[in-house]
Design an enzyme around this catalytic site. Structure first.
Site, short mmCIF file in Angstrom:
data_model
loop_
_atom_site.label_atom_id
_atom_site.label_comp_id
_atom_site.label_asym_id
_atom_site.label_seq_id
_atom_site.Cartn_x
_atom_site.Cartn_y
_atom_site.Cartn_z
N LYS B 169 0.82 -1.21 0.00
CA LYS B 169 0.00 0.00 0.00
C LYS B 169 0.85 1.26 0.00
O LYS B 169 0.37 2.36 0.20
CB LYS B 169 -0.95 -0.01 1.20
CG LYS B 169 -1.94 -1.17 1.10
CD LYS B 169 -2.79 -1.33 2.28
CE LYS B 169 -3.60 -2.64 2.23
NZ LYS B 169 -3.43 -3.53 1.08
N TYR B 206 13.73 -1.15 -4.29
CA TYR B 206 14.76 -0.20 -3.87
C TYR B 206 15.35 0.54 -5.07
O TYR B 206 15.63 1.74 -5.00
CB TYR B 206 15.87 -0.93 -3.10
CG TYR B 206 15.41 -1.50 -1.77
CD1 TYR B 206 14.46 -0.83 -0.99
CD2 TYR B 206 15.91 -2.70 -1.29
CE1 TYR B 206 14.04 -1.35 0.22
CE2 TYR B 206 15.50 -3.22 -0.07
CZ TYR B 206 14.57 -2.54 0.69
OH TYR B 206 14.15 -3.04 1.89
#
Lengths: 233, 233
Positions: B169, B206
């Protein structure tokens, strides 16, 4: 750059030469080594060591440290609470018990290295220690890190560097051991640092010192423009 | 353990459903998210989060953290000077501007997440925030590190964890972004953390956040008996 400039494995302590050379003792040439906390007045030496390390690592183009920027960012907290530097000095004479090198935070570590040949240091005048007769031979920069699994601090060693003419004499081991000993003294759980995967000599040296090489973890780094992009995040 | 429990890549913000379900608004279900500095009173929640992270990483046997050991080692310095924890809380109602969450060190980051379905949190009673109606959904623990090449501090992210029912989310991204933003604000040069090399989802996440994965460096760790051996070094 991160990390430990790779000190080579320590050479075995040489035995006294059978044919004792002129001017030496049966013990060879003693070299007195002392580890002490660095002071702000040591910044010029620290700067030169960092620059030499960047050249050694072939990363000099990435090194933008200046004496001013080091002075502004180091020594901002009591030793061991944040960024901390140990300097290793050598001298041909024993070190006196002076107030300059000892304080309430750290009592210097002293060791006598017995060499089979004297060291010819071409930069001894540049690395003359502020205290007097000693010469700065290397340094280690470290700071606390934290393990949530242990719920304990540790030390992370950012840099370990020994000047070229002083290598293979156990000085790198002496510096790293001093950090490990301090960690134990403070009840810390770990000492960590990084090594380049192709630097087999350094890896062997670190394993001999008791370290485990973590093969699966990779460092992620957010820096430069990619970091600045978070200004308005 | 070191490092970032792998948050999955954030899902795109869902659009409002065309067939608006009973009880929802055209915007879906808003979930109010707030990042604030953790306090000593948050230690029970931090402890539970660390334990859940260790289970997620299948390393629960290595996790010896207790509420007491965390309380003794965290919150020993002002925020950002040493070990620092951001908590992410969620609430179905907007957060008030209260003194509990804001102080001179950090003004909370608030964001509204528009969900297409409400979240069923089976542990909401366990993670009820000390402030009242909010629920703790995740945390990040970080502390300063130092780059000698930049002659600047940075932040090292030791742990990043989002509770299972709140994943996908954007909460992990929100936590890591908050650390990056704080680093920029403080003039720091880097944010670093580690990832397991087989965790391709986390690596992708990342990299999308702007991080570079350093392939050549390996972590060396001296711990346990191997570290204790330096007691008399």
């Amino acid at each position: 750059m991160a990390a430990a400039a790779p000190p080579p494995p320590p050479a075995p302590v040489p035995e006294a030469p059978i044919d004792v050379p002129r001017g030496s003792t049966p013990m060879g040439y003693p070299l007195f080594a002392r580890i002490r906390l660095a002071h702000p007045t040591d910044v010029p030496h620290i700067h030169k060591l960092i620059h030499q390390m960047s050249v050694f690592e072939r990363l000099a183009d990435q090194c933008s440290a200046t004496e001013a920027s080091l002075a502004a960012t180091l020594f901002t907290s009591p030793p061991f609470k944040s960024f901390t530097v140990f300097l290793l000095e050598v001298s041909s004479a024993p070190f006196p018990n002076d107030a300059h090198s000892s304080n309430q935070f750290y009592h210097p570590t002293v060791k006598t290295l017995n060499l089979d040949l004297p060291i010819d240091d071409p930069e001894s005048h540049v690395f003359r220690s502020s205290g007097g007769d000693a010469t700065v031979a290397g340094f280690v920069l470290f700071f606390p890190n934290y393990s949530t699994f242990l719920a304990k601090p540790g030390f992370y060693v950012e840099d370990l560097f020994v000047r070229e003419c002083y290598r293979r004499k156990g000085i790198g081991k002496m510096l790293l051991s001093a950090v490990a000993k301090q960690a134990v003294k403070m009840g810390f759980g770990r000492v960590e640092w990084v090594v380049l995967d192709w630097n087999v000599n350094a890896i062997k040296f670190y394993e001999e010192m008791g370290a485990k090489i973590m093969q699966e973890w990779r460092i992620c780094r957010l820096t430069g423009d990619a970091l600045q992009a978070y200004h308005d995040a």
